[in-house]
Scaffold this motif. Structure first.
Motif, PDB file in Angstrom:
ATOM      1  N   UNK A 167      -4.826   7.445 -11.058  1.00 43.30           N
ATOM      2  CA  UNK A 167      -5.466   8.666 -11.530  1.00 43.30           C
ATOM      3  C   UNK A 167      -5.431   9.768 -10.490  1.00 43.30           C
ATOM      4  N   UNK A 168      -5.601   9.400  -9.216  1.00 41.21           N
ATOM      5  CA  UNK A 168      -5.584  10.389  -8.134  1.00 41.21           C
ATOM      6  C   UNK A 168      -4.239  11.091  -8.056  1.00 41.21           C
ATOM      7  N   UNK A 169      -3.163  10.318  -7.979  1.00 43.40           N
ATOM      8  CA  UNK A 169      -1.851  10.914  -7.774  1.00 43.40           C
ATOM      9  C   UNK A 169      -1.381  11.673  -9.012  1.00 43.40           C
ATOM     10  N   UNK A 190       0.846  -1.196   0.000  1.00 46.63           N
ATOM     11  CA  UNK A 190       0.000   0.000   0.000  1.00 46.63           C
ATOM     12  C   UNK A 190       0.880   1.244   0.000  1.00 46.63           C
ATOM     13  N   UNK A 191       0.411   2.280  -0.669  1.00 51.60           N
ATOM     14  CA  UNK A 191       1.153   3.544  -0.674  1.00 51.60           C
ATOM     15  C   UNK A 191       0.161   4.688  -0.718  1.00 51.60           C
ATOM     16  N   UNK A 192       0.605   5.843  -0.277  1.00 48.17           N
ATOM     17  CA  UNK A 192      -0.258   6.994  -0.136  1.00 48.17           C
ATOM     18  C   UNK A 192      -0.034   7.981  -1.290  1.00 48.17           C
ATOM     19  N   UNK A 193      -1.025   8.179  -2.140  1.00 51.90           N
ATOM     20  CA  UNK A 193      -0.850   9.098  -3.281  1.00 51.90           C
ATOM     21  C   UNK A 193      -0.406  10.493  -2.874  1.00 51.90           C
ATOM     22  N   UNK A 194      -0.930  10.997  -1.755  1.00 47.62           N
ATOM     23  CA  UNK A 194      -0.606  12.378  -1.364  1.00 47.62           C
ATOM     24  C   UNK A 194       0.865  12.563  -1.018  1.00 47.62           C
TER      25      UNK A 194
END
Length: 330
Positions: A122-124, A40-44
């Motif tokens: 798409x978010x990141x 898992x990784x955080x786009x922000x």
């Protein structure tokens, strides 16, 4: 390598429903493997928020977008837009694979997990593009609306086997496109973000490639025909993006994605890993498909060689012009 079907003797006996059932255990095994290795990784965490400024509109201090505000190269900007707009059609892709693979059991769990992971991309990418002012935000939104309003229908929606074959190649193609875009972007922050996305895409490719291997073991003739059809008629899912042909041509020249890359870095690795052109024990239709696939790959390599020569000549002309310009400026 000889492959024979241990379950059904005739290709005509295989239906999508039977193949779905026969591959269920493989999907569960590959899903568990994927969940073990995927991180898992955080786009922000990949977005340079301190570079962000308000845009015009409701904010009095809004600053209009200008190309010079971004560190991203022109080819990087073009490829980023194509890659993001491709990711934007995720609702259509989800509908396609959920309709083919179903929403129950291991198949359904994979469909939803894949969709959730793709959603991060798409978010990141959009957050990065807006925060870093890499693209015109108004045009980007106009393109998104136009592209998503058209929807997406896969060339392979008629067949589960064709769909599995397609995504085995397409996920690798997407990985390569993202990775090369990062290399050509001119921005280390962008490169790092796209490298993270490319890691996901590679895991998705491995999932489908292993599924394709099992399909060869179950129904070798039908799978060979599906691989031939997909390779010969391959199109990236973003082909419906406004201005795609021009953007694709620029990405080819910019060495983000072109015939040579498609042949060497996308098609060949999957075919070689699965030893597709070495499989024997095929029936007449499977053997015909294998021969046609081999001929196509040879022809594609020849076309890629022509492209390589044209690209090299173009680079030589540009280098000569740059040299002449430096000479004139002395």
């Amino acid at each position: 390598m000889t492959i024979t079907s241990p379950h059904l003797g005739s290709s005509s006996a295989w239906t999508d429903a039977r193949l779905l059932f026969a591959l269920e255990e493989v999907v569960e095994k590959e899903l568990n493997r994927h969940l073990t290795v995927a991180k898992d990784w955080m786009p922000h965490e990949y977005v340079p928020w301190t570079d962000a400024r308000n845009f015009p509109g409701f904010f009095e201090d809004g600053q209009a977008w200008e190309k010079e505000q971004s560190k991203v190269t022109e080819i990087g900007r073009i490829a980023l837009v194509v890659n993001l707009l491709t990711e934007d059609n995720l609702p259509s892709y989800h509908h396609e694979i959920a309709s083919l693979f179903g929403r129950d059991g291991a198949w359904g769990t994979w469909v939803h997990r894949w969709t959730a992971e793709e959603g991060r991309h798409g978010i990141v990418m959009r957050d990065y593009l807006l925060a870093s002012r890499a693209v015109d935000p108004d045009k980007l939104e106009q393109f998104r609306m136009s592209h998503m309003s058209e929807g997406f229908e896969s060339d392979n929606r008629h067949s589960m086997l064709h769909s599995i074959a397609y995504v085995a190649f397409q996920e690798l193609a997407t990985r390569i496109s993202h990775r090369n875009t990062g290399h050509q972007s001119g921005d280390p922050v962008c490169d790092r973000m796209l490298a993270r996305i490319a890691t996901d895409e590679n895991l998705h490719m491995v999932f489908y490639r292993n599924l394709l291997k099992s399909a060869f073991e179950l129904a070798p003739d039908l799978t060979m025909q599906a691989v031939r059809d997909v390779v010969v008629d391959f199109r990236m899912p973003g082909h419906g993006i406004p201005g795609f042909e021009r953007a694709a041509a620029q990405m080819a020249i910019g060495e983000v994605y072109n015939l040579r890359i498609h042949h060497d870095d996308v098609l060949q690795p999957v075919l070689r890993h699965l030893k597709v052109l070495e499989i024997d024990g095929l029936g007449p239709e499977g053997l015909k498909a294998q021969e046609e696939l081999g001929l196509f790959m040879g022809g594609l390599d020849a076309e890629a060689l022509k492209f390589d020569e044209k690209l090299a000549a173009r680079k030589a002309r540009m280098a000569a012009r740059a040299g002449a310009g430096r000479h004139d400026g002395r």
